[in-house]
Design a protein around this motif. Structure first.
Motif, PDB file in Angstrom:
ATOM      1  N   LEU A 331       0.839  -1.187   0.000  1.00 19.71           N
ATOM      2  CA  LEU A 331       0.000   0.000   0.000  1.00 19.71           C
ATOM      3  C   LEU A 331       0.879   1.244   0.000  1.00 19.71           C
ATOM      4  CD1 LEU A 331      -2.712  -1.002   2.644  1.00 19.71           C
ATOM      5  CD2 LEU A 331      -2.947  -1.000   0.150  1.00 19.71           C
ATOM      6  N   LEU A 332       0.453   2.251  -0.742  1.00 19.29           N
ATOM      7  CA  LEU A 332       1.123   3.552  -0.768  1.00 19.29           C
ATOM      8  C   LEU A 332       0.161   4.561  -0.154  1.00 19.29           C
ATOM      9  CD1 LEU A 332       3.537   5.287  -1.636  1.00 19.29           C
ATOM     10  CD2 LEU A 332       2.442   5.534  -3.879  1.00 19.29           C
ATOM     11  N   VAL A 333       0.590   5.161   0.949  1.00 24.23           N
ATOM     12  CA  VAL A 333      -0.274   6.023   1.753  1.00 24.23           C
ATOM     13  C   VAL A 333       0.203   7.465   1.682  1.00 24.23           C
ATOM     14  CG1 VAL A 333      -1.253   6.379   4.049  1.00 24.23           C
ATOM     15  CG2 VAL A 333      -0.520   4.081   3.354  1.00 24.23           C
ATOM     16  N   ALA A 334      -0.720   8.388   1.442  1.00 23.14           N
ATOM     17  CA  ALA A 334      -0.428   9.814   1.541  1.00 23.14           C
ATOM     18  C   ALA A 334      -1.160  10.331   2.775  1.00 23.14           C
ATOM     19  CB  ALA A 334      -0.893  10.562   0.290  1.00 23.14           C
ATOM     20  N   CYS A 335      -0.400  10.803   3.762  1.00 21.76           N
ATOM     21  CA  CYS A 335      -1.023  11.204   5.025  1.00 21.76           C
ATOM     22  C   CYS A 335      -0.368  12.458   5.586  1.00 21.76           C
ATOM     23  CB  CYS A 335      -0.920  10.075   6.057  1.00 21.76           C
ATOM     24  SG  CYS A 335       0.761   9.664   6.553  1.00 21.76           S
ATOM     25  N   ALA A 336      -1.080  13.128   6.480  1.00 22.62           N
ATOM     26  CA  ALA A 336      -0.540  14.294   7.162  1.00 22.62           C
ATOM     27  C   ALA A 336       0.679  13.891   7.976  1.00 22.62           C
ATOM     28  CB  ALA A 336      -1.614  14.897   8.068  1.00 22.62           C
ATOM     29  N   ALA A 337       1.628  14.806   8.106  1.00 19.01           N
ATOM     30  CA  ALA A 337       2.890  14.495   8.797  1.00 19.01           C
ATOM     31  C   ALA A 337       2.657  13.992  10.217  1.00 19.01           C
ATOM     32  CB  ALA A 337       3.786  15.734   8.808  1.00 19.01           C
ATOM     33  N   GLU A 338       1.689  14.581  10.910  1.00 20.32           N
ATOM     34  CA  GLU A 338       1.444  14.182  12.296  1.00 20.32           C
ATOM     35  C   GLU A 338       0.813  12.795  12.410  1.00 20.32           C
ATOM     36  OE1 GLU A 338      -1.998  16.979  11.053  1.00 20.32           O
ATOM     37  OE2 GLU A 338       0.181  16.844  10.789  1.00 20.32           O
ATOM     38  N   THR A 339       0.323  12.247  11.282  1.00 21.10           N
ATOM     39  CA  THR A 339      -0.308  10.927  11.291  1.00 21.10           C
ATOM     40  C   THR A 339       0.694   9.811  11.001  1.00 21.10           C
ATOM     41  OG1 THR A 339      -2.318  12.005  10.459  1.00 21.10           O
ATOM     42  CG2 THR A 339      -2.291   9.618  10.360  1.00 21.10           C
TER      43      THR A 339
END
Length: 371
Positions: A331-339
């Protein structure tokens, strides 16, 4: 209407031993010798696919169709009601390995990955089977089916039917259905500027499969390839419910660059990848340096290389590795830095030790930059 896969493929179904081919009076041919390509590496090249889809007539408006073909996402999603949306996908390919049971497991894991990549939980599957009946012993074909059924059982779902044909090349896969709350559907087109990119599995499956076909893959390399390609991407279910996760996809036949570029195109952002941070399966870099790779790498680069910038300081084999087709990839995930800590924790809890931060999304033209 579905049919009993075993009864339609096998005139006299058998229960094969653990090694289905070893007990046959006449040795079965290598599965990989019967196909011109294998795994996700036998996908239609991205450039050819784009040309074909240009002639596609746009769909009329379907208000309950949450995800359709417009963003090259992993699966279709149809809203059933306020609490449920149906995920529908299909995936099949020719053998990437010679062991029939492993082939079935890999193909099934790969097909179910698209459901997880949308944030959903699989509910059932239908088998898609094409086999050269006059060439392969029935025990070999039965082992392929059993491999797929065992993976589906691990995922907690039945293979509820399917369809089969007598074909020139061996083909196996699934049509998979899943459910997700409409609120938690994750697309590949909704990344945000500043998002961090996290990859769930190590890369290099295409290189290892090419080495296998050339009899250059040792037992440890084969074990590593089977372990990663049969690991279900179940973290997608939990990741989709994290508010800081903005986009999700899986890395398969178009390679890391191709699927990262889909994120960039969908969000109209520039994806920056850190080559030094990329996780590789054991032995992959050495094999690539020795010239072991699949033809799909070149086809991938020809299709989208104009939208990619590679730093001149990267290793010579970087282009080949970055375009390497991944069968049942991560899986390739794009998430907020804090997450990011929470995302990595989800992966670790599910046994994805290779999960790594590999880059970020920034404002800019829709392209991929690798440094």
């Amino acid at each position: 209407m579905t049919e009993s896969v075993a009864s339609s493929v096998l005139a006299a179904p058998v229960s094969p031993p653990a090694d289905a081919s070893s007990s046959l009076a006449v040795p079965a041919p290598r599965l990989t010798s019967l196909s011109h390509g294998g795994g996700c590496g036998c996908k239609i090249a991205p450039g050819v696919l784009a040309e074909l889809l240009e002639r596609h007539v746009p769909l009329p408006a379907f208000p309950h169709l949450i995800v359709g073909p417009d963003t090259a996402d992993d699966a279709a999603v149809y809203r059933l009601n306020d609490e449920q949306a149906l995920i529908a996908t299909t995936d099949f390919f020719m053998p990437i390995v010679d062991d029939p049971y492993d082939f079935g497991r890999i193909a099934a894991t790969n097909a179910l990955s698209d459901v997880y990549a949308m944030g959903g939980r699989p509910i059932l599957a239908l088998a898609l089977v094409g086999m050269p009946i006059s060439v392969l012993p029935h025990g070999v074909i039965a082992a392929v089916l059993r491999g797929g059924e065992d993976v589906c059982a691990e995922a907690g779902i039945p293979v509820a039917g399917g369809h089969s044909i007598d074909s020139v090349e061996p083909i196996y896969g699934l049509a998979a259905l899943g459910l997700v709350h409409p609120q938690y559907v994750k697309r590949n087109a909704t990344a945000q500027a500043g998002d961090v990119l996290v990859l769930g599995k190590a890369l290099g499956v295409g290189v290892l499969s090419a080495a296998l076909k050339k009899d250059q893959l040792d037992a440890s390399g084969y074990a590593a390839m089977i372990a990663t390609t049969t690991q279900l991407n179940r973290p997608g279910i939990t990741l989709a419910m994290l508010p800081g996760v903005h986009a999700l996809t899986d890395v398969t036949g178009f390679g890391l660059l191709g699927h990262t570029l889909e994120l960039a195109r969908g969000a109209q952002l520039t994806a920056h990848l850190d080559y030094a941070a990329l996780p590789w399966l054991p032995g992959v870099e050495g094999l690539a340096r020795a010239g072991v790779f699949t033809g799909a790498s070149g086809r991938n680069w020809a299709a989208y290389g104009a939208e990619v910038t590679l730093d001149e300081a990267l290793p010579v084999m970087a282009q080949t590795l970055l375009t390497d087709p991944q069968t049942s990839g991560g899986l390739l995930v794009a998430c907020a830095a804090e997450t990011v800590p929470e995302v990595l924790a989800v992966f670790r809890e599910e046994g994805f030790a290779a999960a790594s931060v590999i880059g970020e999304m920034r404002a800019g033209a829709a392209r991929v930059v690798v440094t």
